[in-house]
Every structure is written in C-alpha cells, then in structure tokens.
Design a protein around this motif. Structure first.
Motif, short mmCIF file in Angstrom:
data_model
loop_
_atom_site.label_atom_id
_atom_site.label_comp_id
_atom_site.label_asym_id
_atom_site.label_seq_id
_atom_site.Cartn_x
_atom_site.Cartn_y
_atom_site.Cartn_z
N ILE A 16 0.84 -1.20 0.00
CA ILE A 16 0.00 0.00 0.00
C ILE A 16 0.88 1.26 0.00
N GLU A 17 1.98 1.18 0.78
CA GLU A 17 2.86 2.35 0.85
C GLU A 17 3.86 2.41 -0.31
N GLY A 18 3.86 1.38 -1.15
CA GLY A 18 4.79 1.36 -2.29
C GLY A 18 6.23 1.27 -1.82
N ASP A 19 6.44 0.61 -0.69
CA ASP A 19 7.77 0.53 -0.09
C ASP A 19 8.43 -0.81 -0.47
N GLU A 20 9.26 -0.70 -1.51
CA GLU A 20 9.92 -1.88 -2.07
C GLU A 20 10.81 -2.61 -1.05
N VAL A 21 11.53 -1.81 -0.27
CA VAL A 21 12.47 -2.39 0.70
C VAL A 21 11.72 -3.21 1.75
N GLU A 22 10.66 -2.63 2.29
CA GLU A 22 9.84 -3.35 3.29
C GLU A 22 9.15 -4.57 2.68
N ALA A 23 8.69 -4.40 1.44
CA ALA A 23 7.98 -5.51 0.78
C ALA A 23 8.90 -6.72 0.63
N VAL A 24 10.12 -6.45 0.19
CA VAL A 24 11.09 -7.55 0.03
C VAL A 24 11.45 -8.14 1.38
N LYS A 25 11.63 -7.26 2.36
CA LYS A 25 11.99 -7.72 3.71
C LYS A 25 10.93 -8.68 4.26
N TRP A 26 9.66 -8.33 4.11
CA TRP A 26 8.61 -9.17 4.67
C TRP A 26 8.33 -10.41 3.82
N ALA A 27 8.64 -10.32 2.54
CA ALA A 27 8.54 -11.53 1.70
C ALA A 27 9.61 -12.52 2.15
N GLU A 28 10.81 -12.00 2.39
CA GLU A 28 11.90 -12.87 2.86
C GLU A 28 11.59 -13.45 4.23
N GLU A 29 10.97 -12.63 5.05
CA GLU A 29 10.58 -13.07 6.38
C GLU A 29 9.56 -14.23 6.29
N ALA A 30 8.65 -14.09 5.35
CA ALA A 30 7.64 -15.16 5.15
C ALA A 30 8.34 -16.47 4.80
N VAL A 31 9.31 -16.38 3.91
CA VAL A 31 10.06 -17.58 3.49
C VAL A 31 10.81 -18.17 4.68
N LYS A 32 11.47 -17.29 5.42
CA LYS A 32 12.28 -17.71 6.58
C LYS A 32 11.40 -18.42 7.63
#
Ligand code: B12
Length: 221
Positions: A19-35
């Motif tokens: 929603i915020e268009g925050d690429e860095v956070e989006a990638v961080k939380w996608a990686e977190e989901a995988v982890k």
C-alpha cells in the motif's frame, strides 16, 4: 509450524508495504515469510494481493494517482519475485497454456499472478506478456499445440479484443475444438465470457487453476 498470529503479522506487514509502495519493506517481509516457513502462495494472496486491492480502491477514490500505483506495483512485483520460487509445485506438466494481456492494455499484475499459479499447478505456461497483438494468441496456440488460451483485460476499452481472438480461433474449426479459452480481469464477467463465446471466466488466480484443470479432465474423458 508457524502460529497463525505470526502469519497474520507477516501478511499485514506485506500488505502495508505494498500500500505504501515501499519496495524495501515488501522484500523484507517476503523474505521473512520464506524464513518463517509460511506458505508462499498464501503470502502472495493474503499479503500482496490484498495490498494491491486497497491500492486499487484508493485509486478509484482519487486518494492515489498513477505514481503511487506504479510504486505499489513495483513493490508487489519485487515481493512476488522473492516468494515465487517457494510456491509449492504440483507434478506436471498437465497442459500447455498461452497467456497474455490483450492488445492496448498494459495491466499485467493479475495476469502474472495467474501465470504463477498455473505454473505451480504443473502447467507449461507460454507468457506473451502485455499489449499482445490479438493474432499472436491464436498463432502461438497453433504453433505450440496449446490446450488453453488465457486472456486478461483490465479496461472496458480493451476487453472486446478477447472476443476478436475467439472469432479468429473459430476460423479454424479443428483448432477451436482443441483449444479452450478462459478470460479474466476486473471488468470482465461470466456473462461477458458467454457473450463473446469464451469457454469460461475466472474471478481470480485460484479460479483460473480450477478451470484449467477442469478443461484438461474434459479433454481426457
Ligand atoms: C495497477 C493499475 C495500473 C498500473 C498497471 C501496472 C501493471 N504493470 O499492471 C498502471 C499505473 C501502469 C496503470 C495504467 C493505466 N490504467 Co490502470 N489500474 C491499475 C489498478 C489500480 C489496479 C489493477 C491491478 O493490478 N489489480 C490487482 C490485480 C491482482 O487484480 P486483477 O488484475 O483484477 O487480476 C486478478 C483477477 O482479475 C484475475 N484475472 C486477471 N487476469 C486474468 C486472466 C484469466 C484468464 C483469469 C481466469 C483470471 C484473471 O486474477 C487476478 C489475480 O487474482 C486498476 C484499478 C482496479 N480496481 O482494477 C486501474 C485501472 C484498471 N486502470 C485504469 C486506467 C484508465 C488506466 C490508464 C488508461 C490510466 C492513464 N490515464 O494512463 C493506464 C492504461 C494504459 C494502458 N494502455 O493499459 C482504469 C480502467 C478503466 C476502464 N476503462 O475500464 C482502472 C479500472 C482504474 C479506474 N477505476 O479508473 N494502471
């Protein structure tokens, strides 16, 4: 196993990042989901897609404009890239699908999600991309011996292109008999699919997979 509270937190963070268009956070939380071992498809649908839906609503209400939407789309694509390799794959190939967004239309976020889900279900997917010349759907289906043509359109102005593809396909009776056509995208509907002679309409990527599987079963009886 991940607790549901933990899962919800990750989905919510992903959603907010989109929603915020925050690429860095989006990638961080996608990686977190995988982890954390969270199901990647669930993270895409309950995190990324939900976020994009909110963005769509904000755009419709004129709270967001094109730049915000572009940023959100980029953040979504980056998160999906991280999650995609972790989507559980079924044994395949269970059929060949030619997919694309029709001529004049550059909206491809939904189409890309449908593609990922079809691939995860074991289909071989030939992606023609976006703004696809209508004849390319038919020619590729013929050349690649495809089972299914899947078309996406997000605008009322471009959706008639899907009907034209069905007409082109009908010029070759054998080909029409062999290739099933499914359509989707926000302005389309079950009724519209019927009207243009498509075989089915899918509300979302999950429906697209169910339809594709049903087509293949019908072929083999
Ligand atoms: C993101 C977006 C953009 C992005 C696209 C980025 C990209 N790479 O895709 C950008 C900013 C580039 C953009 C541009 C434009 N956009 Co725009 N955009 C949107 C927005 C906000 C969200 C679309 C989206 O991605 N949704 C999220 C995805 C996941 O959902 P989805 O596409 O519906 O897909 C799901 C299902 O529909 C289904 N599905 C999709 N395809 C298929 C296929 C099959 C076979 C099946 C079974 C299922 C299926 O499964 C998907 C996953 O669950 C919509 C608003 C909306 N509410 O839809 C406007 C919207 C589509 N855009 C609109 C417009 C007008 C434009 C522009 C003309 C704006 C301009 N003045 O320049 C240009 C179009 C340029 C062009 N020629 O195409 C209008 C269209 C109006 C109309 N005529 O019908 C909308 C509806 C906004 C509005 N309310 O006015 N846009």
């Amino acid at each position: 196993m991940e607790s549901s509270k933990n899962k919800e937190e990750v989905f919510e963070r992903l959603k907010q990042a989109i929603i915020e268009g925050d690429e860095v956070e989006a990638v961080k939380w996608a990686e977190e989901a995988v982890k954390r071992g969270i199901d990647a498809y669930e993270a895409i649908s309950k995190g990324c897609l939900e976020g994009m839906n909110v963005v769509g609503d904000k755009y419709a209400r004129r709270e967001y404009f094109i730049p915000e939407v572009v940023l959100a789309a980029q953040a979504m694509n980056m998160a999906v890239e991280v999650l995609k390799p972790h989507v559980k794959m079924e044994k395949g190939p269970s059929g060949v699908v030619v997919i694309g967004t029709v001529q004049g239309d550059v909206h491809d976020i939904g189409k890309n999600i449908v593609k990922i889900m079809l691939e995860a279900a074991g289909f071989k997917v030939i992606d023609l991309g976006r703004d696809v010349p209508l004849k390319d759907f038919v020619e590729t289906a013929k050349q690649q011996n495809a089972d299914i043509i899947a078309m996406s359109a997000l605008m009322t102005t471009t959706m008639p292109g899907m009907g034209k593809v069905v007409k082109m396909l009908e010029e070759d009776e054998n080909l029409r008999r062999r290739v099933k056509v499914m359509i989707g995208g926000a302005p389309t509907s079950e009724e519209y699919a019927r009207r243009i002679g498509a075989d089915a309409w899918g509300k979302d990527a999950v429906a697209a997979v169910e339809l594709a599987k049903k087509f293949m079963q019908e072929k083999h009886v």
